[in-house]
Design a protein around this motif. Structure first.
Motif, short mmCIF file in Angstrom:
data_model
loop_
_atom_site.label_atom_id
_atom_site.label_comp_id
_atom_site.label_asym_id
_atom_site.label_seq_id
_atom_site.Cartn_x
_atom_site.Cartn_y
_atom_site.Cartn_z
N PHE A 61 -16.62 8.21 11.41
CA PHE A 61 -15.34 8.67 10.89
C PHE A 61 -14.40 7.49 10.63
N LEU A 62 -14.41 6.49 11.51
CA LEU A 62 -13.56 5.31 11.30
C LEU A 62 -13.95 4.60 10.00
N GLN A 63 -15.24 4.59 9.69
CA GLN A 63 -15.65 4.01 8.41
C GLN A 63 -15.03 4.79 7.25
N GLU A 64 -15.00 6.12 7.36
CA GLU A 64 -14.42 6.93 6.29
C GLU A 64 -12.90 6.74 6.20
N CYS A 65 -12.27 6.42 7.32
CA CYS A 65 -10.82 6.23 7.31
C CYS A 65 -10.39 5.08 6.41
N THR A 66 -11.28 4.13 6.17
CA THR A 66 -10.92 3.01 5.30
C THR A 66 -10.63 3.45 3.87
N THR A 67 -11.04 4.68 3.51
CA THR A 67 -10.75 5.17 2.15
C THR A 67 -9.26 5.28 1.90
N LEU A 68 -8.47 5.48 2.95
CA LEU A 68 -7.02 5.60 2.76
C LEU A 68 -6.37 4.26 2.46
N LEU A 69 -7.12 3.16 2.59
CA LEU A 69 -6.56 1.84 2.33
C LEU A 69 -6.93 1.30 0.95
N ARG A 70 -7.61 2.09 0.16
CA ARG A 70 -8.13 1.58 -1.10
C ARG A 70 -7.07 1.32 -2.16
N GLY A 71 -5.87 1.80 -1.95
CA GLY A 71 -4.81 1.55 -2.93
C GLY A 71 -4.03 0.27 -2.67
N ALA A 72 -4.45 -0.54 -1.70
CA ALA A 72 -3.72 -1.75 -1.37
C ALA A 72 -3.84 -2.78 -2.49
N GLY A 73 -2.78 -3.53 -2.70
CA GLY A 73 -2.79 -4.57 -3.74
C GLY A 73 -1.76 -5.62 -3.45
N TYR A 74 -1.64 -6.57 -4.37
CA TYR A 74 -0.68 -7.66 -4.24
C TYR A 74 0.45 -7.43 -5.23
N THR A 75 1.67 -7.55 -4.75
CA THR A 75 2.86 -7.32 -5.57
C THR A 75 3.71 -8.59 -5.56
N VAL A 76 3.96 -9.15 -6.73
CA VAL A 76 4.78 -10.36 -6.82
C VAL A 76 6.16 -10.01 -7.35
N PHE A 77 7.15 -10.78 -6.94
CA PHE A 77 8.52 -10.59 -7.43
C PHE A 77 9.22 -11.94 -7.39
N ARG A 78 10.30 -12.07 -8.17
CA ARG A 78 11.02 -13.35 -8.22
C ARG A 78 12.45 -13.13 -8.67
N ASP A 79 13.25 -14.15 -8.46
CA ASP A 79 14.65 -14.17 -8.92
C ASP A 79 15.46 -13.00 -8.40
N LEU A 100 0.86 -1.19 0.00
CA LEU A 100 0.00 0.00 0.00
C LEU A 100 0.89 1.23 0.00
N PRO A 101 0.80 2.07 -1.05
CA PRO A 101 1.59 3.32 -1.06
C PRO A 101 1.07 4.28 0.01
N ALA A 102 1.91 5.21 0.39
CA ALA A 102 1.48 6.24 1.34
C ALA A 102 0.33 7.04 0.73
N VAL A 106 14.73 -9.91 -7.98
CA VAL A 106 14.42 -8.57 -8.49
C VAL A 106 13.27 -8.01 -7.64
N LEU A 107 13.59 -7.13 -6.71
CA LEU A 107 12.60 -6.63 -5.77
C LEU A 107 11.74 -5.54 -6.41
N PRO A 108 10.48 -5.44 -6.01
CA PRO A 108 9.59 -4.41 -6.57
C PRO A 108 9.93 -3.02 -6.04
N ALA A 109 9.40 -2.01 -6.71
CA ALA A 109 9.66 -0.63 -6.30
C ALA A 109 9.06 -0.34 -4.93
N ILE A 110 7.88 -0.90 -4.65
CA ILE A 110 7.23 -0.72 -3.35
C ILE A 110 7.18 -2.07 -2.65
N THR A 111 7.74 -2.13 -1.45
CA THR A 111 7.75 -3.39 -0.69
C THR A 111 7.01 -3.27 0.63
N THR A 112 6.47 -2.10 0.93
CA THR A 112 5.86 -1.88 2.24
C THR A 112 4.35 -1.65 2.13
#
Length: 477
Positions: free
Chosen positions: A306-324, A261-263, A326-332
């Motif tokens: 308000f806590l329900q609205e706070c979940t909007t900041l998490l909407r950019g979360a995803g799954y990032t795969v890497f192998r061999d 998830l990016p900042a 070669v690390l991805p640009a975002i790892t956190t």
């Protein structure tokens, strides 16, 4: 992203939820061949015996799809956490009908009236579930912590385990509060508290999103919030601890699947500040988002909203795969404030089966199975599509429940605040009522809407059983 949980206690909703599942194309029964494969015994046999560890599970009452079991002990001045994860790969043959069906479903979907499982119940609630007093195959994590709760070592191996007890959050909390709990439960509080302090230190945040409940009283519907007990948070910290250990293992190994998830961009935080202002929540500029969230009480309706609205900041979360290597640009993951992986819920989430296999290979010093690597290219897309379906189902279920809450109040005027505005149509947006804490579409503002503005709105529509899942609509009063 935390699910916005809705509970209902009236038969009115059942037909609407059934229609919604049909509209969304939600799978129902499993293909016969997939069910037949799920009834086969475990395929793998190379397991260490860890049945002597007195593991226990903590889940909502009545749960039978049990992914995790734990045990905590002291180790010198620190601690040892044992965390067993159901070994779904022991039952699912790569390329089989059952495997294909799990890739079609991706996630277990939770509706207020029914659960649509990722795996056939004979597997997810039976042979693979870590039910009490049953020997089960598992990926057993052993994580050593120092006196401050920091990880000093992590290991995971295939083992046979046997849970001794199936506990629930309320029962665990009562046992700890009364002093009747045995040491492993007291250590859950101790270790969970240490991990929560470390979360604060690294800038992470756990959203304590309350459960909404729509109940019928005296012929009308009422909205209440049900906040979790502290044991919910301590239990979540053990899962986070394991997910962070898994991410570190995979990054060191050079192959993996991370939950990233990016900042949040400044604009998103600014929008949230305006929402806080509209909901009468004091957010001084010197107070961080994480510090504010930790200060909120989910039992207070406007805090819960308000806590329900706070979940909007998490909407950019995803799954990032890497192998061999070669690390991805975002790892956190920005909310965890650390590298993180989903690996603790393989009965309910497809990606976790793959993360587990990679971690097992990393610890054993072996190569990742070909079937894992073959899925890499498609896995992030599959998980994203499954996540979108889950989010749509959740949103529509909330619409149905809130429409039922307001169905006899069409024409009434409410106080609210604007929490979203359409960029292309500034006269259309989303309004959050102050009470009850309902969210709905607002249309027709002649001069346009401003994000965060307070306004009075008239309820123009509330139909829980109409096509499309039922919608709530408002117009400026």
């Amino acid at each position: 992203m935390p699910r916005r949980r809705i509970r209902v206690t009236d038969a009115l909703f059942r037909s609407a939820f059934t229609a919604l599942r049909t509209e969304l194309g939600v799978p129902s029964d499993f293909p016969p061949e997939a069910t037949a494969e799920a009834e086969r015994p475990p395929l793998l046999t190379a397991y260490d015996d860890a049945t002597d560890i007195p593991l226990f599970t903590i889940d909502p009452p009545g749960s039978t799809d049990l992914d995790q079991a734990m045990h905590l002990t002291r180790r010198g001045t620190g601690y040892r956490v044992r965390y067993a994860i159901a070994d779904v790969a022991a039952f699912v043959v790569p390329g089989s009908a059952l495997d294909a069906e799990t890739h079609r479903r991706v996630l277990t979907l939770y509706f207020p009236d029914v659960r649509i499982p990722l795996h056939p119940p004979v597997l997810s609630e039976g042979a693979a579930s870590l039910l009490p007093d049953q020997v089960r195959p598992a990926a057993l994590w052993t994580i050593d912590l120092d006196a401050d709760g920091r990880t000093t070592a992590a290991d995971v191996r295939r083992t046979l385990v046997r849970s001794r007890a199936g506990l629930d959050y309320e029962g665990v909390q009562k046992a700890i509060d009364s002093g009747a709990a045995e040491e492993p439960l007291f250590l859950l509080k101790e270790v969970g508290g240490l991990r929560e302090r470390l979360e604060v230190e690294r800038g992470g945040i756990s959203l304590n999103v309350p459960e909404q409940e729509i109940v019928q009283r005296n012929g009308t519907y009422e909205l209440t919030y049900r906040a979790g007990v502290p044991a919910d948070g301590w239990n979540a910290q053990i899962s986070l601890l394991t997910g962070m250990a898994a991410a570190d293992l995979m990054l060191a190994y050079g192959t993996g699947v991370l939950r990233t998830l990016p900042a949040a961009p400044d604009g998103a935080v600014g929008r949230l500040r305006r929402t806080a202002h509209a909901l009468h929540i004091d957010w001084p500029h010197h107070v961080s988002y994480a510090a504010l969230v930790r200060s909120l009480d989910p039992r207070i309706p406007h805090h819960a909203a308000f806590l329900q609205e706070c979940t909007t900041l998490l909407r950019g979360a995803g799954y990032t795969v890497f192998r061999d290597g070669v690390l991805p640009a975002i790892t956190t993951h920005a909310a965890v404030a650390s590298p993180y992986a989903h690996c603790t819920a393989p009965l309910r989430r497809l990606a976790d089966r793959y993360a587990s296999e990679i971690c097992l290979a990393a610890v054993a010093g072996t190569v990742v199975p070909d079937w894992v690597l073959a899925a890499f290219e498609a896995l992030p897309r599959e998980m994203a599509e499954g996540g979108r379906l889950a989010a749509t189902a959740e949103r529509e279920c909330v619409d149905i429940a809130e429409a039922a809450l307001l169905k006899d109040r069409v024409g009434e005027v409410f106080d609210g605040c604007v929490v979203d505005v359409e960029e292309s149509r500034p006269t259309v947006g989303t309004v959050q009522l102050e009470t009850p804490a309902v969210i709905g579409r607002v249309e027709g503002a002649g001069a346009g809407l401003e994000l965060g503005e307070r306004l009075r709105v008239r309820l123009t529509r509330a139909d829980p059983v109409s096509g499309g899942g039922g919608k709530v609509r408002f117009a400026p009063a």
